[in-house]
Design an enzyme around this catalytic site. Structure first.
Site, PDB file in Angstrom:
ATOM      1  N   ASP A   1       0.830  -1.198   0.000  1.00  0.00           N
ATOM      2  CA  ASP A   1       0.000   0.000   0.000  1.00  0.00           C
ATOM      3  C   ASP A   1       0.867   1.251   0.000  1.00  0.00           C
ATOM      4  OD1 ASP A   1       0.934  -0.192   2.698  1.00  0.00           O
ATOM      5  OD2 ASP A   1      -0.903  -1.231   3.247  1.00  0.00           O
TER       6      ASP A   1
ATOM      7  N   ASN B   1      -7.474  -3.692  14.291  1.00  0.00           N
ATOM      8  CA  ASN B   1      -8.858  -3.911  13.868  1.00  0.00           C
ATOM      9  C   ASN B   1      -8.970  -5.026  12.829  1.00  0.00           C
ATOM     10  OD1 ASN B   1      -7.832  -2.723  11.573  1.00  0.00           O
ATOM     11  ND2 ASN B   1      -9.237  -0.962  11.570  1.00  0.00           N
TER      12      ASN B   1
ATOM     13  N   HIS C   1      -7.166  -5.335   9.994  1.00  0.00           N
ATOM     14  CA  HIS C   1      -6.875  -5.014   8.600  1.00  0.00           C
ATOM     15  C   HIS C   1      -5.534  -5.604   8.166  1.00  0.00           C
ATOM     16  CE1 HIS C   1      -4.639  -1.299  10.129  1.00  0.00           C
ATOM     17  NE2 HIS C   1      -3.769  -1.811   9.268  1.00  0.00           N
TER      18      HIS C   1
ATOM     19  N   GLU D   1      -9.505  -2.063   5.354  1.00  0.00           N
ATOM     20  CA  GLU D   1     -10.166  -1.868   6.628  1.00  0.00           C
ATOM     21  C   GLU D   1     -11.382  -2.794   6.747  1.00  0.00           C
ATOM     22  OE1 GLU D   1      -8.749  -0.244   8.809  1.00  0.00           O
ATOM     23  OE2 GLU D   1      -7.966   1.688   8.168  1.00  0.00           O
TER      24      GLU D   1
END
Length: 261
Positions: free
Chosen positions: A71, A143, A145, A150
């Site tokens: 990313d 979380n 990801h 996400e």
């Protein structure tokens, strides 16, 4: 999926490095230039250190390898020290001998959504053009990801623009002068893109990652925990230390399997 639990983060880094070294050797033996998918963040830093040591010992050679980042932030100027290109040049290229011109990073420089989408499509073409990724290194966010996919991301998604969650931005604020300086968007490989790598290697250490690791490894396959897509992959390895493994219910089985029992 194979799960390896190590005593601490240093041992986890060494175990993960062996996986990457094996993948590179397999690519070379098959007559292909090795292609390594690279993650940023704190999780893979120990792994990159171990790979640098392995290069110094002559155990692996990245001079002909390609690197593909998971990313990149949207909107950071070229050369920004927290852009993932610059981070990977510093943490990987300069340490293991991967040529910077053989490092590919999603294009976050587009001025609008159309330009960013076109850059994401070109990134997919680049991956296909080298024959796919041999081993994709992954971290996992608190979380759940992976990359910047996400919770709620499509399990078949491709490289695309994503808005970062407030939790992710807060977690990454330590790398910037303030939370306001953390970009709100990124370009990330999609979960479907990640799943096309021949081998997946997830590295996680520390107690803060334990809930996400447990959800990814033993929870349901769900977009609410993007990391759970590893359950879909035929050759996924999870390397965690004791602290990150604290929430795993099937620990005895993983230890028996790792020991060859």
């Amino acid at each position: 999926m194979e799960v390896f639990v190590t005593a601490g983060p240093e041992e986890a880094a060494r175990r993960a490095a062996r996986v990457v070294i094996e993948a590179v050797a397999e690519s070379v033996a098959a007559g292909r230039a090795p292609v390594v998918g690279l993650a940023t963040g704190s999780s893979p830093l120990g792994l990159y250190k171990e790979l640098a040591l392995a290069v110094d010992r002559g155990q692996v050679d990245f001079s002909e390898a390609y690197g593909f980042a998971l990313d990149e932030y949207v909107g950071l100027p070229a050369g920004h020290p927290e852009s993932y290109r610059e981070v990977l040049v510093a943490e990987v290229c300069r340490r293991v001998g991967l040529a910077p011109e053989r490092l590919h990073v999603p294009d976050g420089s587009g001025r609008n959504e159309s330009e960013l989408a076109a850059g994401a499509a070109r990134y997919e073409e680049l991956i296909r053009g080298v024959g796919g990724i041999d081993v994709q290194i992954l971290g996992i966010g608190r979380n759940g990801h992976i990359g910047f996919n996400e919770p709620g991301s499509s399990l078949t998604s491709r490289t695309r623009v994503k808005r970062l969650s407030s939790r992710t931005r807060a977690d990454n604020a330590r790398f910037f002068e303030s939370l306001d300086d953390v970009p709100t968007h990124c370009v990330t490989q999609g979960l479907g893109t990640v799943l096309e790598a021949r081998r997946l290697l997830l590295v996680a250490t520390g107690a803060s990652k334990a809930p996400a690791v447990a959800a990814a490894v033993e929870g349901p396959l769900t977009a609410s925990c993007p990391g759970s897509v590893l359950q879909f992959h035929a050759d996924a390895l999870v390397v965690v230390d004791e602290a990150a493994a604290a929430g795993l219910r099937n620990r005895e089985y993983y230890d028996e399997s790792a020991a060859g029992l």
